[in-house]
Motif scaffolding. Structure first.
Motif, mmCIF file in Angstrom:
data_model
loop_
_atom_site.group_PDB
_atom_site.id
_atom_site.type_symbol
_atom_site.label_atom_id
_atom_site.label_comp_id
_atom_site.label_asym_id
_atom_site.label_seq_id
_atom_site.Cartn_x
_atom_site.Cartn_y
_atom_site.Cartn_z
ATOM 1 N N ASN A 97 39.269 36.382 33.690
ATOM 2 C CA ASN A 97 38.293 36.283 34.693
ATOM 3 C C ASN A 97 37.674 34.799 34.967
ATOM 4 O O ASN A 97 37.194 34.192 33.863
ATOM 5 C CB ASN A 97 37.101 37.400 34.695
ATOM 6 C CG ASN A 97 37.816 38.686 34.646
ATOM 7 O OD1 ASN A 97 38.626 38.849 35.682
ATOM 8 N ND2 ASN A 97 37.081 39.559 33.870
ATOM 9 N N GLN A 100 38.485 49.066 41.219
ATOM 10 C CA GLN A 100 38.124 48.173 39.963
ATOM 11 C C GLN A 100 38.788 48.717 38.826
ATOM 12 O O GLN A 100 39.427 48.112 37.923
ATOM 13 C CB GLN A 100 36.986 47.656 40.014
ATOM 14 C CG GLN A 100 36.280 46.780 40.805
ATOM 15 C CD GLN A 100 35.036 46.332 40.893
ATOM 16 O OE1 GLN A 100 34.873 45.970 39.723
ATOM 17 N NE2 GLN A 100 34.174 46.236 41.669
ATOM 18 N N SER A 118 43.733 46.755 37.161
ATOM 19 C CA SER A 118 43.791 46.565 36.104
ATOM 20 C C SER A 118 44.965 45.671 35.512
ATOM 21 O O SER A 118 44.893 44.704 34.740
ATOM 22 C CB SER A 118 43.585 47.523 35.030
ATOM 23 O OG SER A 118 42.399 48.368 35.347
ATOM 24 N N SER A 170 44.907 42.052 37.019
ATOM 25 C CA SER A 170 43.710 41.411 36.128
ATOM 26 C C SER A 170 44.142 40.725 34.741
ATOM 27 O O SER A 170 43.967 39.530 34.363
ATOM 28 C CB SER A 170 42.637 42.293 35.993
ATOM 29 O OG SER A 170 41.800 42.575 37.377
ATOM 30 N N THR A 178 41.704 36.165 37.599
ATOM 31 C CA THR A 178 41.033 37.246 38.728
ATOM 32 C C THR A 178 39.617 36.273 39.011
ATOM 33 O O THR A 178 38.854 36.130 38.133
ATOM 34 C CB THR A 178 40.736 38.506 38.353
ATOM 35 O OG1 THR A 178 41.965 39.052 37.820
ATOM 36 C CG2 THR A 178 39.772 39.475 39.340
ATOM 37 N N GLN A 221 36.329 36.921 41.333
ATOM 38 C CA GLN A 221 35.371 37.561 42.390
ATOM 39 C C GLN A 221 34.484 36.748 43.043
ATOM 40 O O GLN A 221 33.789 36.194 42.495
ATOM 41 C CB GLN A 221 34.798 38.811 41.810
ATOM 42 C CG GLN A 221 35.751 39.894 41.156
ATOM 43 C CD GLN A 221 35.163 41.150 41.031
ATOM 44 O OE1 GLN A 221 34.177 41.641 41.961
ATOM 45 N NE2 GLN A 221 35.503 41.826 40.135
#
Length: 336
Positions: A2, A125, A131, A134, A139, A141
């Protein structure tokens, strides 16, 4: 992995991943992230771009064929997959899981995949397909930039364009675009092409915005400080006729009232953030009414702001006229 949006450029400079998953509803933020990834992909030798948009009865097998069309002499491709509904369905979910498994082993593909999704609810999510995506890629956001954070975004964006934007100018731009990120970008792009002072202040910006008018909103501020009701009314009429935005008039009016509201004691005039030559104007105006009165008018300005943005009912120019004349009201101001 992330990443926060502001980390993307630095991450791209280090390494180009095989998969990027962008999640959010703000078109500008997503589009600029896509452009950044595409530029880095071109630098890395990715010469072809394929775009797929999932709508209606999308053929998920087409994605399998993209992965299968590999050869020793094949060009590297950027595969831009957009899922605006955010719900790939059962078939799509299986296809995305298979894609994630394939991309987890980067040695099996030279392609770069870019998947864009809207804001997802908690169920989406937690889904197996999301998943898998990701875990297989990067990823990011993107959250909406609210009115409170928009001035800081404007300052940061301006810096990238070579503009030093003072907080008061950033606030003015934010209020003028009413929270619209794309409109803010367009304003900054325009300002970067003009010969504006650097750093850019609200005064300089306002003068530039209204430089086609024969009357300047700052003249209204002077009329307010002088308590000249006739001149204030005349200026408001002419500014409206010349097409000046009501939000700009409100900004000038609010600024003067905010400064007057701080003058709750004689010594406060020396702390006023205005040129020394103008401080006597504020001192005379402050003697017309107590600080509480100016705060009350400032509250009315908040009501006008909501009206301009369509949140509350009312006619903004009529409300501006009433507040401006009340601010010029002389001894009657204490009783209004």
């Amino acid at each position: 992995m992330n990443l926060r949006p502001e980390q993307l450029d630095a991450a791209l400079a280090k390494k180009l991943a095989a998969l990027y998953v962008l999640v959010g509803d703000d078109w500008l933020q997503l589009d600029e992230a896509r452009q950044s990834i595409a530029r880095q992909a071109r630098t890395a030798g990715v010469t072809e771009r394929l775009r797929f948009e999932v709508e209606g009865r999308f053929d998920w097998n087409s994605l399998k064929s993209v992965g299968a069309n590999l050869s020793l002499f094949a060009e590297r491709r950027l595969v831009d997959l957009r899922i605006p509904g955010g719900k790939p369905g059962k078939e799509g979910g299986e296809a995305l899981k298979a894609l994630s498994a394939r991309l987890s082993n980067a040695a099996e593909t030279d392609d770069v995949w870019l998947i864009s999704l809207p804001k997802l609810d908690m169920n989406a999510q937690k889904s197996v397909w999301f998943s898998a995506l990701s875990q297989a890629g990067v990823t990011i956001q993107f959250w909406p930039i609210g009115l409170r954070d928009l001035p800081r975004w404007i300052e940061s964006r301006g810096a990238k364009l070579g503009l030093q934007i003072r907080p008061d100018a950033a606030q003015l731009i934010a209020e003028r675009v009413e929270g619209n990120l794309l409109a803010a970008k367009q304003e900054l792009d325009k300002f970067s092409l003009l010969n504006l002072p650097n750093p850019l202040t609200a005064e300089a910006l306002l003068e530039n915005i209204t430089d086609q008018s024969r009357f300047n909103p700052f003249d209204l501020g002077d009329a307010l400080l002088d308590g000249d009701r006739a001149r204030a009314g005349h200026l408001l009429t002419r500014l409206r006729e010349e097409g000046v935005d009501a939000i700009l008039i409100l900004w000038v009016l609010s600024r003067e009232l905010r400064l007057l509201a701080t003058l709750d004691e004689p010594a406060a005039i020396d702390r006023l953030p205005v040129p020394k030559g103008r401080r006597p104007l504020y001192a005379r105006a402050a003697r017309r009414a107590p600080a509480a009165y100016w705060l009350k008018l400032l509250g009315r300005c908040a009501e006008i702001d909501r009206t301009i943005k369509g949140i509350a009912a009312g006619e903004p120019w009529q409300m501006l006229d009433r507040v401006a004349l009340a601010a010029c009201g002389g001894s009657r101001a204490r009783n209004e």
